[in-house]
Write a protein that holds these residues in place. Sequence first.
Motif, PDB file in Angstrom:
ATOM      1  N   ILE A   1      48.288  21.297  37.829  1.00  0.00           N
ATOM      2  CA  ILE A   1      47.676  22.045  38.928  1.00  0.00           C
ATOM      3  C   ILE A   1      46.218  21.644  39.080  1.00  0.00           C
ATOM      4  O   ILE A   1      45.740  21.375  40.186  1.00  0.00           O
ATOM      5  CB  ILE A   1      47.808  23.567  38.681  1.00  0.00           C
ATOM      6  N   GLU A   2      45.509  21.540  37.944  1.00  0.00           N
ATOM      7  CA  GLU A   2      44.102  21.157  38.012  1.00  0.00           C
ATOM      8  C   GLU A   2      43.932  19.729  38.526  1.00  0.00           C
ATOM      9  O   GLU A   2      42.971  19.442  39.251  1.00  0.00           O
ATOM     10  CB  GLU A   2      43.446  21.286  36.633  1.00  0.00           C
TER      11      GLU A   2
ATOM     12  N   PHE B   1      46.074  24.412  49.628  1.00  0.00           N
ATOM     13  CA  PHE B   1      46.918  24.950  48.559  1.00  0.00           C
ATOM     14  C   PHE B   1      48.371  24.496  48.656  1.00  0.00           C
ATOM     15  O   PHE B   1      48.963  24.064  47.674  1.00  0.00           O
ATOM     16  CB  PHE B   1      46.862  26.482  48.566  1.00  0.00           C
ATOM     17  N   GLU B   2      48.946  24.614  49.856  1.00  0.00           N
ATOM     18  CA  GLU B   2      50.370  24.296  49.989  1.00  0.00           C
ATOM     19  C   GLU B   2      50.634  22.829  49.671  1.00  0.00           C
ATOM     20  O   GLU B   2      51.585  22.495  48.948  1.00  0.00           O
ATOM     21  CB  GLU B   2      50.851  24.626  51.409  1.00  0.00           C
ATOM     22  N   MET B   3      49.798  21.956  50.195  1.00  0.00           N
ATOM     23  CA  MET B   3      49.954  20.528  49.940  1.00  0.00           C
ATOM     24  C   MET B   3      49.763  20.215  48.451  1.00  0.00           C
ATOM     25  O   MET B   3      50.537  19.453  47.850  1.00  0.00           O
ATOM     26  CB  MET B   3      48.935  19.753  50.771  1.00  0.00           C
ATOM     27  N   MET B   4      48.744  20.821  47.839  1.00  0.00           N
ATOM     28  CA  MET B   4      48.481  20.568  46.423  1.00  0.00           C
ATOM     29  C   MET B   4      49.602  21.112  45.548  1.00  0.00           C
ATOM     30  O   MET B   4      49.970  20.499  44.534  1.00  0.00           O
ATOM     31  CB  MET B   4      47.134  21.176  46.029  1.00  0.00           C
ATOM     32  N   ALA B   5      50.148  22.244  45.932  1.00  0.00           N
ATOM     33  CA  ALA B   5      51.245  22.835  45.157  1.00  0.00           C
ATOM     34  C   ALA B   5      52.459  21.920  45.139  1.00  0.00           C
ATOM     35  O   ALA B   5      53.085  21.697  44.097  1.00  0.00           O
ATOM     36  CB  ALA B   5      51.612  24.201  45.729  1.00  0.00           C
ATOM     37  N   LYS B   6      52.804  21.370  46.310  1.00  0.00           N
ATOM     38  CA  LYS B   6      53.954  20.466  46.386  1.00  0.00           C
ATOM     39  C   LYS B   6      53.739  19.234  45.502  1.00  0.00           C
ATOM     40  O   LYS B   6      54.638  18.781  44.799  1.00  0.00           O
ATOM     41  CB  LYS B   6      54.199  20.048  47.838  1.00  0.00           C
TER      42      LYS B   6
END
Length: 285
Positions: free
Chosen positions: A179-180, A265-270
């Motif tokens: 995540i980081e 957030f959504e893009m990074m989460a994927k």
Amino acid sequence: VILAVGGGSVIDCSKVVAAATFYDGNAWDLVENSSKITKALPIVTVLTMAGTGSEMNKGAVITNTETQVKRGTGGWATIPQTSIIDPTYLYTLPAKQTAAGSADIFSHVLESYFKRTPDAYVQDRMAEAILLTVIKYAPIALTYPEDYSARANLAWARSLALNGILGSGKNGAWSVHPIEHELSAYYDLTHGIGLAILTPPWMRHILNENTVDKFCEYGVNVWKLPADMPRFDLANAAIDATETFFETLKIPMTLQEVGIDESKFEMMAKKAVELGGLAYAYVPM
């Protein structure tokens, strides 16, 4: 030989350069597919920071600033042949980097500590010893930058936290690091600072009936909390103690404080799920 003088980023970069010396294609290929790393120049490291532990493992984390992709690679050929770890070289390290490095060590240990493999007693007791070392010596190093014992013990903790022994026999993906990596791929965020911000919310997110006993073990053995507390009270107290510790190192504890909003957030989460294998984490995400 490549002489890597610095912290984890310098060493990690040197590992890929060392391997790319014997690869005809683009060096980024070696980041995307670590099996292409078959040979490397020998690497000697001189540490100027206590954090990543890259001096005692084969791994390297590399950021492609053009595509904003940050991912890990490495091969047996990229393990440093010799590492010079002189605690006096850490005396002039800025307070922010001392704090960030300490948080990085802490997170490396937690990533192996919170795994689903049962009865890894030796590994977990060693992990707790390293956590206790960071808890004791990080504040001392911040207050007295030229305290040799503090710098030396943090340096030992750094190398032992990620040389493979704490995670030996414990399967599953890491949780907070993937995540980081997405945060620092898109923003100018110091890795250890990002880990410190993310760790307490991650802990609260995964606390449930299946994980509470591990948090209780952590609370009693690391934070010396009373074992007779109600289980979820004990677990939450351990998480609170973790957050308070990072705060004492003067680390900002929210993304807003480091200039990160929710827009990506959504893009990074994927990408974290895709690149980080979060489906195989301690608690799948």
